[in-house]
Design a protein around this motif. Structure first.
Motif, PDB file in Angstrom:
ATOM      1  N   HIS A   6      35.775  43.638  36.902  1.00 22.74           N
ATOM      2  CA  HIS A   6      34.882  43.781  38.376  1.00 22.74           C
ATOM      3  C   HIS A   6      33.189  43.224  38.299  1.00 22.74           C
ATOM      4  N   GLU A  11      30.143  45.317  39.408  1.00 24.92           N
ATOM      5  CA  GLU A  11      29.926  46.375  38.602  1.00 24.92           C
ATOM      6  C   GLU A  11      28.612  46.372  37.452  1.00 24.92           C
ATOM      7  N   ARG A  35      33.093  41.283  42.897  1.00 25.09           N
ATOM      8  CA  ARG A  35      34.436  42.549  42.511  1.00 25.09           C
ATOM      9  C   ARG A  35      35.136  41.707  42.095  1.00 25.09           C
ATOM     10  N   HIS A  39      32.996  51.119  34.600  1.00 25.40           N
ATOM     11  CA  HIS A  39      32.872  50.458  35.721  1.00 25.40           C
ATOM     12  C   HIS A  39      32.038  51.165  36.745  1.00 25.40           C
ATOM     13  N   SER A  40      31.086  50.876  37.835  1.00 24.64           N
ATOM     14  CA  SER A  40      31.267  50.755  38.417  1.00 24.64           C
ATOM     15  C   SER A  40      31.413  51.675  40.070  1.00 24.64           C
TER      16      SER A  40
END
Ligand SMILES: [Zn+2]
Length: 331
Positions: free
Chosen positions: A67, A70, A109, A159-160
């Motif tokens: 993404h 992130e 994203r 990710h975040s």
């Protein structure tokens, strides 16, 4: 002294279309991985680092930036690579710190297609991809077949939370897989979700291919969080020690919130939302979570906790479209 033109434009590392770490000589390697071509036929090349030990051991694959917004995941992968430089390793650590080039460049994203008849795509819903599919599917398939699947015994995908919202240090693990639970706990995260996964998600595709894997959410979307990056990088180093890729004492795992059920409280209408809770707050049923205002500044809605639970995400950008996440709880 002036640099040669080649050095000025682009670091000169070998460009490869497939990797076999078993055939690679021991040492630290940097490559460009040519994952696909773009719409004008130029190669899209991903930075790729391999740390291969002289001694045999597990092969661990670390990815980030699937993404594109992130960035704390990307920064964690880069931190891990810097921490591994010069270390004695058994087995092999492969790091792909910036997967979704088109998304990262747009702070977005999604994977951004150049095909006139394609929309942008959530790349983490199309694995293992399709060599006959659209450009996102082909990109995912080349990454999966030529780089990820052949070189991983265990895998970690960084990710975040997405832009506009925050997470603590949060791991997803399929509790049917012992190695997934073990890796998730070794991260020493704030929260672990027991998650059987969904089709198209890289973690799920790894697990279903016999490669135990976890997804780690490194804090807030888009904005740099040094403390979270440092905790996530130490957690990954802890996994490498526990699986004997690195020497050193394994940090004991602390107790964290482990849950099975996620409850997302979403905006019932558009407007500006101010949250009244913090990450990891314990909330009771009917506790006030957030207040929403219209563009005049008048209160239009109040959001309450539907159950007793723990806060694992809340919005940090106040503008919320109808259906946008306000608060996420774990039970
Ligand atoms: Zn993500």
């Amino acid at each position: 002294m002036s640099k040669s033109l080649n050095e000025c434009i682009f670091p000169m590392f070998p460009t490869i279309q497939a990797l076999d770490v078993n055939a690679l000589e021991a040492g630290e390697h940097k490559f460009w991985f040519a994952v696909a071509t773009d719409a004008v036929g130029h190669p899209q090349t991903l930075p790729l680092r391999v740390f291969k030990g002289h001694r045999p051991g597990k092969r661990i694959m670390i990815t980030a930036g699937i993404h594109g917004d992130e960035q704390n995941g990307i920064l964690t992968a880069q931190q891990i690579a810097r921490d591994l430089v010069g270390q004695e390793i058994a087995g092999c650590v492969t790091i792909v710190p910036a997967v979704n080039l088109s998304g990262i460049a747009r702070h977005s994203r999604d994977f951004h297609s150049a095909a006139p008849d394609s929309s942008s795509t959530n790349l983490n819903r199309v694995f293992p991809g399709n060599p006959q599919g659209d450009d996102a599917s082909r990109f995912a398939n080349s990454l999966w077949e030529n780089l990820l699947k052949p070189n991983a015994d265990l895998a970690i995908d960084l990710h975040s939370q997405t832009s506009g919202s925050a997470y603590p240090l949060y791991a997803f693990a399929d509790y049917r897989l012992e190695d997934a639970i073990r890796m998730a706990r070794l991260i020493n995260p704030d929260v672990i979700l027991d998650d059987p996964g969904d089709p198209g998600i890289l973690e799920t595709v790894y697990n279903r291919s016999g490669i135990p894997s976890i997804t780690i959410e490194v804090g807030i979307g888009r904005y740099t969080d040094i403390e979270m990056i440092s905790r996530a990088a130490s957690g990954v180093m802890n996994i490498l020690k526990a699986y004997e890729l690195l020497q050193g004492e394994v940090e004991p795992t602390a107790k964290c919130v482990e849950g099975k059920e996620i409850i997302s409280v979403r905006a019932n209408q558009g407007g500006f939302v101010i949250c009244h809770v913090e990450l990891m707050d314990r909330v009771e049923e009917n506790q006030k979570l957030a207040t929403q205002y219209n563009s005049f500044g008048d209160e239009v809605e109040v959001y309450y906790a539907p159950v007793d639970a723990t806060v694992i995400s809340h919005n940090v950008e106040s503008v919320r479209a109808p259906g946008s996440l306000v608060v996420r709880l774990i039970k």
